[in-house]
Design a protein around this motif. Structure first.
Motif, PDB file in Angstrom:
ATOM      1  N   VAL A 496     -82.872 122.930  94.952  1.00 51.48           N
ATOM      2  CA  VAL A 496     -83.508 122.838  93.641  1.00 51.48           C
ATOM      3  C   VAL A 496     -82.740 123.715  92.668  1.00 51.48           C
ATOM      4  O   VAL A 496     -82.437 124.874  92.968  1.00 51.48           O
ATOM      5  N   ASP A 497     -82.420 123.182  91.519  1.00 52.80           N
ATOM      6  CA  ASP A 497     -81.741 123.950  90.482  1.00 52.80           C
ATOM      7  C   ASP A 497     -82.199 123.392  89.133  1.00 52.80           C
ATOM      8  O   ASP A 497     -81.654 122.407  88.640  1.00 52.80           O
ATOM      9  N   VAL A 498     -83.240 124.005  88.540  1.00 56.33           N
ATOM     10  CA  VAL A 498     -83.843 123.475  87.317  1.00 56.33           C
ATOM     11  C   VAL A 498     -84.040 124.599  86.305  1.00 56.33           C
ATOM     12  O   VAL A 498     -84.131 125.780  86.659  1.00 56.33           O
ATOM     13  N   THR A 499     -84.108 124.212  85.037  1.00 55.23           N
ATOM     14  CA  THR A 499     -84.460 125.119  83.943  1.00 55.23           C
ATOM     15  C   THR A 499     -85.778 124.662  83.360  1.00 55.23           C
ATOM     16  O   THR A 499     -85.914 123.489  82.978  1.00 55.23           O
ATOM     17  N   LEU A 500     -86.753 125.580  83.287  1.00 56.75           N
ATOM     18  CA  LEU A 500     -88.114 125.240  82.870  1.00 56.75           C
ATOM     19  C   LEU A 500     -88.505 126.055  81.646  1.00 56.75           C
ATOM     20  O   LEU A 500     -88.164 127.238  81.546  1.00 56.75           O
ATOM     21  N   PRO A 501     -89.232 125.447  80.704  1.00 57.91           N
ATOM     22  CA  PRO A 501     -89.724 126.217  79.557  1.00 57.91           C
ATOM     23  C   PRO A 501     -90.871 127.137  79.982  1.00 57.91           C
ATOM     24  O   PRO A 501     -91.683 126.776  80.834  1.00 57.91           O
ATOM     25  N   VAL A 502     -90.907 128.318  79.401  1.00 56.39           N
ATOM     26  CA  VAL A 502     -92.009 129.254  79.648  1.00 56.39           C
ATOM     27  C   VAL A 502     -93.099 128.961  78.630  1.00 56.39           C
ATOM     28  O   VAL A 502     -92.884 129.089  77.417  1.00 56.39           O
ATOM     29  N   GLN A 503     -94.260 128.542  79.133  1.00 53.86           N
ATOM     30  CA  GLN A 503     -95.378 128.185  78.266  1.00 53.86           C
ATOM     31  C   GLN A 503     -96.268 129.400  78.054  1.00 53.86           C
ATOM     32  O   GLN A 503     -96.766 129.997  79.010  1.00 53.86           O
ATOM     33  N   THR A 504     -96.459 129.762  76.789  1.00 53.80           N
ATOM     34  CA  THR A 504     -97.378 130.847  76.442  1.00 53.80           C
ATOM     35  C   THR A 504     -98.510 130.270  75.599  1.00 53.80           C
ATOM     36  O   THR A 504     -98.500 129.067  75.250  1.00 53.80           O
ATOM     37  N   ALA A 505     -99.473 131.101  75.257  1.00 52.18           N
ATOM     38  CA  ALA A 505    -100.596 130.644  74.442  1.00 52.18           C
ATOM     39  C   ALA A 505    -100.122 130.156  73.085  1.00 52.18           C
ATOM     40  O   ALA A 505    -100.749 129.288  72.461  1.00 52.18           O
ATOM     41  N   ALA A 506     -99.013 130.702  72.597  1.00 59.09           N
ATOM     42  CA  ALA A 506     -98.491 130.309  71.287  1.00 59.09           C
ATOM     43  C   ALA A 506     -97.476 129.180  71.377  1.00 59.09           C
ATOM     44  O   ALA A 506     -96.915 128.758  70.359  1.00 59.09           O
ATOM     45  N   GLY A 507     -97.198 128.686  72.559  1.00 58.73           N
ATOM     46  CA  GLY A 507     -96.208 127.626  72.735  1.00 58.73           C
ATOM     47  C   GLY A 507     -95.097 128.067  73.666  1.00 58.73           C
ATOM     48  O   GLY A 507     -95.274 128.973  74.488  1.00 58.73           O
ATOM     49  N   GLU A 508     -93.928 127.419  73.557  1.00 62.41           N
ATOM     50  CA  GLU A 508     -92.796 127.775  74.405  1.00 62.41           C
ATOM     51  C   GLU A 508     -92.157 129.071  73.924  1.00 62.41           C
ATOM     52  O   GLU A 508     -91.983 129.285  72.718  1.00 62.41           O
ATOM     53  N   ASP A 509     -91.805 129.938  74.878  1.00 60.97           N
ATOM     54  CA  ASP A 509     -91.151 131.209  74.543  1.00 60.97           C
ATOM     55  C   ASP A 509     -90.111 131.511  75.611  1.00 60.97           C
ATOM     56  O   ASP A 509     -90.384 132.157  76.619  1.00 60.97           O
ATOM     57  N   GLY A 510     -88.908 131.016  75.389  1.00 64.31           N
ATOM     58  CA  GLY A 510     -87.837 131.218  76.350  1.00 64.31           C
ATOM     59  C   GLY A 510     -87.890 130.229  77.491  1.00 64.31           C
ATOM     60  O   GLY A 510     -88.601 129.206  77.456  1.00 64.31           O
ATOM     61  N   SER A 511     -87.132 130.512  78.539  1.00 64.84           N
ATOM     62  CA  SER A 511     -87.051 129.605  79.686  1.00 64.84           C
ATOM     63  C   SER A 511     -86.777 130.394  80.951  1.00 64.84           C
ATOM     64  O   SER A 511     -86.409 131.570  80.900  1.00 64.84           O
ATOM     65  N   VAL A 512     -86.972 129.723  82.077  1.00 65.20           N
ATOM     66  CA  VAL A 512     -86.699 130.339  83.367  1.00 65.20           C
ATOM     67  C   VAL A 512     -85.868 129.359  84.195  1.00 65.20           C
ATOM     68  O   VAL A 512     -86.176 128.163  84.254  1.00 65.20           O
ATOM     69  N   GLN A 513     -84.799 129.846  84.780  1.00 65.46           N
ATOM     70  CA  GLN A 513     -83.963 129.036  85.669  1.00 65.46           C
ATOM     71  C   GLN A 513     -84.341 129.348  87.108  1.00 65.46           C
ATOM     72  O   GLN A 513     -84.391 130.522  87.501  1.00 65.46           O
ATOM     73  N   VAL A 514     -84.615 128.312  87.880  1.00 64.81           N
ATOM     74  CA  VAL A 514     -85.068 128.465  89.266  1.00 64.81           C
ATOM     75  C   VAL A 514     -84.088 127.766  90.193  1.00 64.81           C
ATOM     76  O   VAL A 514     -83.720 126.608  89.964  1.00 64.81           O
ATOM     77  N   SER A 515     -83.671 128.441  91.242  1.00 66.80           N
ATOM     78  CA  SER A 515     -82.787 127.856  92.249  1.00 66.80           C
ATOM     79  C   SER A 515     -83.378 128.126  93.623  1.00 66.80           C
ATOM     80  O   SER A 515     -83.682 129.279  93.962  1.00 66.80           O
ATOM     81  N   VAL A 516     -83.590 127.067  94.413  1.00 67.78           N
ATOM     82  CA  VAL A 516     -84.103 127.172  95.781  1.00 67.78           C
ATOM     83  C   VAL A 516     -83.118 126.465  96.698  1.00 67.78           C
ATOM     84  O   VAL A 516     -82.821 125.280  96.510  1.00 67.78           O
ATOM     85  N   ASP A 517     -82.634 127.178  97.690  1.00 67.26           N
ATOM     86  CA  ASP A 517     -81.639 126.607  98.601  1.00 67.26           C
ATOM     87  C   ASP A 517     -81.990 127.019 100.040  1.00 67.26           C
ATOM     88  O   ASP A 517     -82.195 128.199 100.309  1.00 67.26           O
ATOM     89  N   PRO A 518     -82.162 126.027 100.984  1.00 66.80           N
ATOM     90  CA  PRO A 518     -81.840 124.607 100.845  1.00 66.80           C
ATOM     91  C   PRO A 518     -83.036 123.739 100.498  1.00 66.80           C
ATOM     92  O   PRO A 518     -82.972 122.525 100.656  1.00 66.80           O
ATOM     93  N   ALA A 519     -84.164 124.334 100.099  1.00 67.13           N
ATOM     94  CA  ALA A 519     -85.389 123.575  99.801  1.00 67.13           C
ATOM     95  C   ALA A 519     -85.862 122.826 101.042  1.00 67.13           C
ATOM     96  O   ALA A 519     -86.170 121.637 100.992  1.00 67.13           O
ATOM     97  N   ALA A 520     -85.887 123.520 102.156  1.00 68.73           N
ATOM     98  CA  ALA A 520     -86.309 122.934 103.432  1.00 68.73           C
ATOM     99  C   ALA A 520     -87.354 123.841 104.058  1.00 68.73           C
ATOM    100  O   ALA A 520     -87.551 124.989 103.637  1.00 68.73           O
ATOM    101  N   ALA A 521     -88.045 123.329 105.069  1.00 73.38           N
ATOM    102  CA  ALA A 521     -89.030 124.133 105.778  1.00 73.38           C
ATOM    103  C   ALA A 521     -88.333 125.306 106.457  1.00 73.38           C
ATOM    104  O   ALA A 521     -87.261 125.148 107.043  1.00 73.38           O
TER     105      ALA A 521
END
Length: 605
Positions: A496-521
């Motif tokens: 997994v390698d995605v960039t997600l918006p950070v949702q706050t009460a006022a709307g989007e404020d920055g972003s977070v990049q998440v990487s999960v390897d190998p995304a397996a059990a």
């Protein structure tokens, strides 16, 4: 004659060694190619959703967004958003924007749990379905098992589609392979009524297979049964797709090729115009088979489509030629001279087809499998291994036939005759040189020996070719199954390698990049990068990462994080308990008064 037998013995000893060398190269190519192949997507997978799976929102969203690994289409599929009572709350006007599907929602949604179900069509014409849920306000989360089975393919449709594809493949072998045999090896066969019926039947099978596949694609994409094959909406959706256009074009090309071949059969032999027109139409027919399904999805589609086209052409020439031999020169009533003349050129043609099949098969396997693990842990991989085993059997049977042809019917090139000076008088008189009686006698004797050998071995050759053809038809059946099976790459764990918006009460404020390897059990490595609105790394006051599997009611599980730099956190050894659709949620406190969340879902197999 002693020299002839000695030469045949050398050929018989060299042929098995050549086959073993070819198989060794195949193994090396497959091992090296699969081990070093870059990641690729040949089948759409859901990457992220907004709202995220299991998200709790203070305010109702105006739309739901689903992001996939590649472009998708709605086609005959659907996207629906249901409330806890099962009533639809979407406006019914979902749109596709590249790899994203946007589903507008009705305004003023009350506090409740909402279930999103989707069934879209990926670029390779396979449906992709699933469900997730989110909550607005104090509502209860709707379990995704409420949509269990809604995205399944009807079993009758699932079985009928490969059968229709097999019918088209087999028909293509007769419609193209038999005429190629007649052009390259047995011109006298144009007078055969039996071969004419075989080619006509092949053309009808190609058209029938294309029509059936076109009709079944709608129910396949929509997840409905055979009763919906004539649904105007499904037919229109299929006709608007590249897959549907390819099948309709295939029917038109079959009709055009039938007109050309009818003229050839009527005259008894093809003209230059017939050969050119037939070749163009045959190539176009092969192209309509290669330009749908897995080759058009993923990286380097032009290379993949070209390799698939060569693969299909080689297979139909080989199998169609075998069928033509059985229906023509291998019949008892066929002249032995025709058999002796037809087998050597077809043997060379078949050898070229085998080489093309091996090379293009390796290219396709590397692209669709991706790793040794995928080869032995996925349905696609196991079907491919079964196909490979049968192809090796096919090569062995073909090798036996080819060695016999080389031993008994191979003709050494005679030494070229010395050039004769041609005078103007001789040219004007158009005098032909007198044939050498000794050479003509030797050639006639050799032809008689070859014809006698072919006639004596005809029953054994017929059995060998029949085995080749029978195994080849099974290989075609497995190919038809592979066309409708998601590639092995899509069935194994993908990082997994995605960039997600950070949702706050006022709307989007920055972003977070998440990487999960190998995304397996089991153990995984997690990297989290936090960025502000300007894309710069930012340090939060606090950060928390959790894992949840809503369908199995697992979690939330806290993930231990270690700082690894400004705005960078690592969860080394993050444990995923088992298979499922997991939600990774990131909660950050940016300052004393501002907190935000981001989440993504990923499959674990």
């Amino acid at each position: 004659m002693d020299d002839e037998r000695q030469r045949g013995g050398h050929l018989s000893r060299r042929a098995p060694g050549a086959v073993l060398l070819l198989l060794a190269l195949l193994g090396l190519w497959l091992g090296a190619g699969v081990a070093t192949a870059p990641p690729a997507a040949a089948h759409a997978e859901l990457v992220s959703t907004d709202p995220g799976e299991g998200a709790r929102l203070e305010e109702p969203p105006t739309q739901v967004t689903l992001t996939f690994t590649e472009g998708v289409s709605l086609g005959a599929g659907h996207t629906r958003v249901l409330d806890a009572s099962g009533e639809r709350v979407d406006t019914g006007s979902a749109t596709v924007e590249g790899d994203r599907v946007v589903v507008p929602l009705r305004g003023d949604l009350p506090d409740d749990g909402y279930l999103v179900t989707y069934r879209v069509v990926s670029a390779d014409s396979h449906p992709v379905s699933g469900a997730f849920s989110f909550v607005v306000g104090d509502g209860e989360l709707v379990p995704t098992d409420a949509a269990a089975g809604a995205g399944d393919t009807d079993p009758v449709v699932g079985a009928a589609l490969p059968a229709a594809r097999w019918l088209g493949f087999a028909g293509l072998s007769l419609a193209i392979g038999v005429p190629v045999l007649l052009l390259a090896a047995w011109p006298a066969g144009w007078a055969s009524a039996r071969l004419r019926r075989m080619v006509t039947g092949g053309l009808a099978a190609v058209a029938a297979g294309a029509a059936l596949t076109f009709l079944l694609q709608g129910p396949y994409a929509a997840g409905s049964g055979l009763g919906s094959v004539a649904d105007p909406a499904l037919l229109a959706a299929t006709a608007d797709s590249a897959n549907g256009v390819a099948h309709l074009l295939r029917i038109v090309l079959v009709a055009a090729l039938a007109v050309v071949l009818h003229a050839v059969w009527r005259r008894g032999n093809p003209s230059v115009v017939d050969v050119v027109a037939g070749s163009v139409l045959a190539a176009a027919l092969v192209g309509t088979v290669a330009a749908v399904g897995h080759p058009v999805a993923g990286p380097l589609p032009a290379l993949a489509v070209t390799a698939a086209a060569v693969h299909v052409a080689a297979m139909v020439v080989w199998l169609g030629g075998l069928a033509g031999l059985l229906g023509g020169v291998l019949r008892e009533e066929a002249p032995a001279d025709d058999l002796a003349r037809a087998l050597p050129p077809f043997s060379r043609l078949a050898a070229g087809s085998v080489t093309a099949l091996v090379v293009t098969g390796v290219v396709q396997s590397v692209r669709e499998v991706g790793s040794p693990a995928a080869l032995v842990t996925t349905t696609y991989g196991w079907v491919l291994l079964a196909k490979l085993a049968l192809v090796l059997l096919l090569l062995a049977a073909a090798g036996v036939s080819r060695v016999w042809v080389q031993q008994h019917l191979g003709v050494r090139r005679s030494r070229p005759a010395p050039r004769r000076r041609v005078t103007a008088h001789a040219f004007a008189a158009a005098e032909e040189p007198e044939p050498d009686p000794a050479v003509a006698s030797a050639a006639g004797a050799r032809a008689e020996v070859q014809a006698a050998a072919a006639a004596a071995e005809r029953p054994a050759l017929r059995r060998s070719v029949l085995v080749e053809l029978a195994v080849g038809l099974v290989v075609l059946a497995l190919s038809a199954v592979l066309v409708g099976t998601p590639p092995a790459r899509a069935e194994v764990a993908q990082p997994v390698d995605v960039t997600l918006p950070v949702q706050t009460a006022a709307g989007e404020d920055g972003s977070v990049q998440v990487s999960v390897d190998p995304a397996a059990a089991g153990p995984n490595t997690l990297h989290v990068y936090l960025l502000d609105a300007q894309g710069q790394f930012t340090q939060p006051v606090d950060i928390r990462v959790t894992l949840t599997e809503p369908a199995q009611e697992i979690g939330p599980i806290d993930v231990a994080l270690e700082p690894a730099g400004p705005g960078h956190y690592v969860g080394d050894g993050m444990a995923v308990p088992g298979a499922g659709t997991w939600t990774l949620a990131v909660t950050v406190r940016l300052d004393e008064f501002t907190a935000g969340t981001a989440s993504t879902t990923f499959p674990v197999r």
